[in-house]
Design a protein around this motif. Structure first.
Motif, PDB file in Angstrom:
ATOM      1  N   GLN A   1       0.834  -1.205   0.000  1.00 38.12           N
ATOM      2  CA  GLN A   1       0.000   0.000   0.000  1.00 38.12           C
ATOM      3  C   GLN A   1       0.867   1.253   0.000  1.00 38.12           C
ATOM      4  O   GLN A   1       0.570   2.219  -0.704  1.00 38.12           O
ATOM      5  CB  GLN A   1      -0.947   0.015   1.207  1.00 38.12           C
ATOM      6  CG  GLN A   1      -1.964   1.137   1.147  1.00 38.12           C
ATOM      7  CD  GLN A   1      -2.858   1.063  -0.079  1.00 38.12           C
ATOM      8  OE1 GLN A   1      -3.491   0.048  -0.318  1.00 38.12           O
ATOM      9  NE2 GLN A   1      -2.902   2.125  -0.863  1.00 38.12           N
ATOM     10  N   LYS A   2       1.970   1.246   0.750  1.00 37.35           N
ATOM     11  CA  LYS A   2       2.887   2.388   0.752  1.00 37.35           C
ATOM     12  C   LYS A   2       3.496   2.591  -0.633  1.00 37.35           C
ATOM     13  O   LYS A   2       3.624   3.721  -1.101  1.00 37.35           O
ATOM     14  CB  LYS A   2       3.996   2.190   1.784  1.00 37.35           C
ATOM     15  CG  LYS A   2       3.536   2.361   3.203  1.00 37.35           C
ATOM     16  CD  LYS A   2       4.699   2.128   4.162  1.00 37.35           C
ATOM     17  CE  LYS A   2       4.229   2.132   5.592  1.00 37.35           C
ATOM     18  NZ  LYS A   2       5.315   1.821   6.539  1.00 37.35           N
TER      19      LYS A   2
ATOM     20  N   ASP B   1       0.807   4.034  -2.880  1.00 38.35           N
ATOM     21  CA  ASP B   1       0.570   5.437  -2.534  1.00 38.35           C
ATOM     22  C   ASP B   1       1.676   6.329  -3.075  1.00 38.35           C
ATOM     23  O   ASP B   1       1.423   7.414  -3.597  1.00 38.35           O
ATOM     24  CB  ASP B   1       0.463   5.613  -1.015  1.00 38.35           C
ATOM     25  CG  ASP B   1      -0.805   5.007  -0.431  1.00 38.35           C
ATOM     26  OD1 ASP B   1      -1.746   4.694  -1.200  1.00 38.35           O
ATOM     27  OD2 ASP B   1      -0.846   4.830   0.807  1.00 38.35           O
ATOM     28  N   SER B   2       2.915   5.858  -2.971  1.00 39.83           N
ATOM     29  CA  SER B   2       4.057   6.613  -3.475  1.00 39.83           C
ATOM     30  C   SER B   2       3.986   6.765  -4.999  1.00 39.83           C
ATOM     31  O   SER B   2       4.238   7.842  -5.531  1.00 39.83           O
ATOM     32  CB  SER B   2       5.355   5.909  -3.080  1.00 39.83           C
ATOM     33  OG  SER B   2       6.470   6.558  -3.621  1.00 39.83           O
TER      34      SER B   2
ATOM     35  N   GLU C   1       1.274   6.655  -6.830  1.00 39.07           N
ATOM     36  CA  GLU C   1       0.159   7.551  -7.135  1.00 39.07           C
ATOM     37  C   GLU C   1       0.569   9.007  -6.934  1.00 39.07           C
ATOM     38  O   GLU C   1       0.241   9.873  -7.750  1.00 39.07           O
ATOM     39  CB  GLU C   1      -1.046   7.221  -6.263  1.00 39.07           C
ATOM     40  CG  GLU C   1      -2.241   8.113  -6.537  1.00 39.07           C
ATOM     41  CD  GLU C   1      -3.428   7.823  -5.637  1.00 39.07           C
ATOM     42  OE1 GLU C   1      -4.502   8.368  -5.928  1.00 39.07           O
ATOM     43  OE2 GLU C   1      -3.299   7.073  -4.661  1.00 39.07           O
TER      44      GLU C   1
END
Length: 76
Positions: A52-53, A56-57, A59
């Protein structure tokens, strides 16, 4: 002798996803003791958080590129 697991922070997205799929398969198909199952579950949860990290990065980078005008619009 079992191989030592790679640090989750050193996995790229594809490696992390492959390991997560392997953990899920083992939990579903291979009988394990409670302690080993809990350990695998905990590692799987940590891998999900890592993925997920990474997403997110990625994105954030895409949004920054779009805001800076450095990325052309893709038409479908």
């Amino acid at each position: 002798m079992a191989k030592k697991p790679v640090s989750i922070g050193n996995l790229n997205y594809e490696q992390a996803l492959a390991e997560l799929e392997e953990i899920i398969s083992k939990l579903e198909n291979e009988p394990s003791g409670l302690e080993r199952s809990v350990t695998m579950f905990e590692r799987g949860k940590a891998i999900i958080q890592h993925c997920q990290k990474l997403l997110d990065s990625a994105e954030l980078k895409v949004r920054q590129l779009e805001e800076n005008g450095s990325m052309s619009t893709i038409e479908e």
